[in-house]
Design an enzyme around this catalytic site. Structure first.
Site, short mmCIF file in Angstrom:
data_model
loop_
_atom_site.label_atom_id
_atom_site.label_comp_id
_atom_site.label_asym_id
_atom_site.label_seq_id
_atom_site.Cartn_x
_atom_site.Cartn_y
_atom_site.Cartn_z
N ASP A 35 -16.91 -10.49 -48.32
CA ASP A 35 -16.43 -10.94 -47.02
C ASP A 35 -16.60 -12.47 -47.01
OD1 ASP A 35 -15.94 -11.02 -44.15
OD2 ASP A 35 -18.11 -11.40 -44.02
N ASP A 85 -16.58 -14.87 -43.91
CA ASP A 85 -17.31 -15.55 -42.84
C ASP A 85 -18.67 -14.91 -42.57
OD1 ASP A 85 -15.19 -17.32 -42.56
OD2 ASP A 85 -14.13 -15.94 -41.23
N TYR A 116 -12.37 -18.84 -35.85
CA TYR A 116 -10.99 -19.35 -35.94
C TYR A 116 -10.95 -20.75 -36.54
CZ TYR A 116 -10.85 -15.54 -32.61
OH TYR A 116 -11.03 -14.34 -32.00
N ASN A 157 -10.94 -10.86 -42.88
CA ASN A 157 -10.13 -10.71 -41.66
C ASN A 157 -9.92 -12.08 -41.03
OD1 ASN A 157 -10.13 -7.94 -41.88
ND2 ASN A 157 -11.51 -7.57 -40.16
N CYS A 165 -6.38 -10.70 -44.10
CA CYS A 165 -5.54 -9.99 -43.14
C CYS A 165 -5.28 -10.91 -41.96
CB CYS A 165 -6.23 -8.71 -42.68
SG CYS A 165 -5.50 -8.05 -41.17
N ARG A 203 -6.62 -4.70 -41.97
CA ARG A 203 -7.75 -5.26 -41.22
C ARG A 203 -8.97 -4.36 -41.38
NH1 ARG A 203 -9.42 -8.77 -37.37
NH2 ARG A 203 -10.66 -7.95 -35.65
#
Ligand SMILES: [Mg+2]
Ligand SMILES: [Zn+2]
Length: 518
Positions: free
Chosen positions: A342, A344, A353, A385, A419, A430
């Site tokens: 992953d 973040d 964001y 994601n 995603c 997602r």
């Protein structure tokens, strides 16, 4: 007739002057060919650390694209290259060859209509030698490429065969034997390899005084070849036998002479020492003579052959011992796992964001954890994601720029998947859905069951389970307690997660050793 097979080109190095010459000839041949050219030409920048972008030669155009592979050698760089391709065929070209003017047209003819059991097609290599004198030892060595089988100076493979075999074995760290190893695995899988008609020239570049000594490092790679393919690999790879047996005799004679030194006072000791010295001198002289006879009789070449003929036998043995130690537990390449991270709050701090590369900050220990995996031949990727795209907070371009910054800080990844959707889109990618993991695995030719997913929340673990992958949770302060208690495996930090990955791998390769022990 079916459509002509599509292809992309991968060049595993960047930054040498010869690349410009190669690209110019390549692009000219593509221009001149009647059919469709490559979909892309991938140049792989394998420098260990991100520096400023290297200047590309002029007139490259939009076909040419650059990837980074983090300084893991040409085998790994080629894997990074083909993993990015989508075409039917991947053509590997070295940066120091010159494709003929008809190269692209001939390639299309070489690949057209090949039956599915043919997995690879090799180009024809010419090594121009000096017209006015006899070639040196090094030049004759380079000229050997003309006869060599399956060399990646110009070799096309079907992409799906690369994916099925795991591509090049990254434990071959130099441009040596990695091509023969892949060819043998492809042949073992029941495919055929053929020679095409396209032509490249491969100049013999100038090389230093010690080049023949440096090449003895290949003895360590030969150990890995024997371990992976058995004792008869040379025959199967159409390689002639080396002189290693004679190097052992020569070195044994030198050692016997040294061992006799304390006994020189006695006649028997003197006789042994004399005999050993005579044997060493005869073997060394024979070796030097074999190398000098076909060459130019210049003072420089003679000096180089005499000096290196003395140094090569012990160096060859040293590198063989080094290889024996380094590769003692090496198992088959294709089965190695993939670790998908992953992004973040796992690899970098989560800035919601974020579209700004300047705000990328690695998590503690991320670089070390990744480098340990890379050193162990484990492929690494990112599955992330990024619903900020669907929400209109950032663009896909922003994500790619942030990802590029992550690679600058943490080194190259073998695969990236993100995603761009949001919950309402109902996509299959997602997380906690399995799509990102399945896509990343497919691009590496891996089974999701051979993948480990490392992430910081329950969604990462659910996605792993849904894809049939193994999940390891590395919680942060923001991970919810119920997510921690639901996880099958939890590690305190990234280093501990890598311990879990490599520990399981060591146990498996130990089993593999027992299975293949003779
Ligand atoms: Mg996360
Ligand atoms: Zn999606």
């Amino acid at each position: 007739m079916s459509r002509p097979p599509s292809y992309e080109i991968v060049v595993p190095t960047i930054g040498r002057h010869s690349l410009g010459v190669m690209l110019e000839a390549l692009l000219a041949s593509i221009e001149a060919a009647p059919g469709p050219g490559p979909k892309a030409i991938w140049l792989v920048d394998d420098r260990p650390d991100a520096g400023p972008p290297l200047p590309l030669p002029d007139h490259t155009g939009p076909l040419v694209r650059v990837l980074r592979s983090g300084g893991r050698g040409p085998a790994a760089a080629r894997n990074t290259g083909w993993a990015a391709t989508k075409a039917d065929w991947t053509v590997f070209l070295d940066d120091d060859v010159v494709p003929s003017p008809e190269w692209a047209a001939d390639l299309a003819a070489d690949l057209a209509g090949l039956p599915p059991e043919v997995a690879g097609s090799q180009g024809r290599v010419t090594v121009p030698l000096p017209p006015d004198r006899r070639p040196t030892d090094w030049e004759r060595n380079t000229a050997g490429l003309e006869e060599a089988a399956w060399i990646t100076a110009d070799m096309a493979y079907r992409r799906k065969v690369l994916a099925a075999t795991g591509g090049f074995d990254e434990r071959f760290r130099r441009a040596f034997r990695e091509d023969a190893d892949l060819a043998l695995r492809v042949l073992d899988a029941g495919f055929r390899l053929v020679r095409g008609e396209r032509r490249i020239t491969h100049p013999a570049r100038p090389a230093g005084f010690w080049i023949s000594l440096r090449m003895q490092k290949g003895n360590a790679d030969d150990v890995l070849m024997t371990r992976l393919h058995g004792r008869d690999w040379r025959e199967r790879a159409q390689e002639h036998n080396g002189r290693f047996g004679r190097h052992v005799l020569t070195t044994a004679a030198a050692l016997a002479a040294l061992a006799a030194v304390p006994a020189l006072r006695r006649p028997a000791g003197r006789a042994v020492a004399l005999g050993a010295v005579a044997a060493w001198a005869a073997l060394t002289a024979e070796f030097a003579a074999v190398r000098l006879r076909p060459g130019p009789r210049t003072a420089g070449e003679t000096a180089r052959m005499l000096v290196t003929s003395v140094a090569i036998p012990p160096a060859a043995i040293g590198h063989r011992l080094r290889g024996t130690l380094a590769h003692r537990t090496a198992g088959p390449w294709g089965s190695r796992p993939v670790v998908l991270f992953d992004r973040d709050d796992t690899l970098i701090r989560d800035v919601p964001y974020n579209g700004d590369p300047a705000r990328v900050e690695p998590m503690p220990g991320a670089r070390d954890a990744l480098d340990r995996l890379r050193r162990n031949g484990v492929r690494v990727g990112v599955v992330s994601n990024q619903s900020g795209v669907a929400k209109g907070r950032i663009t896909a371009k922003d994500v790619l720029r942030v990802n590029a910054r992550v690679e600058e800080l943490l080194g190259g990844f073998d695969v990236w998947e993100f995603c761009p959707h949001d919950n309402a889109d109902g996509c299959g990618c997602r997380k906690p859905r399995p799509g990102l993991i399945e896509r990343a695995a497919a691009r590496l030719g891996a089974d999701p069951a051979d993948c480990v997913v490392i992430g910081d929340i329950g969604g990462d673990m659910q996605a792993a389970a849904a894809a049939g992958a193994r999940g390891i949770l590395v919680p942060t302060g923001r991970t919810r307690p119920e997510e921690v208690s639901a996880a099958r495996e939890v590690a305190g930090d990234l280093a501990a997660a890598v311990d879990l990955v490599l520990g399981a791998r060591r146990a498996r390769s130990a089993r593999g050793v027992r299975r293949t022990a003779r």
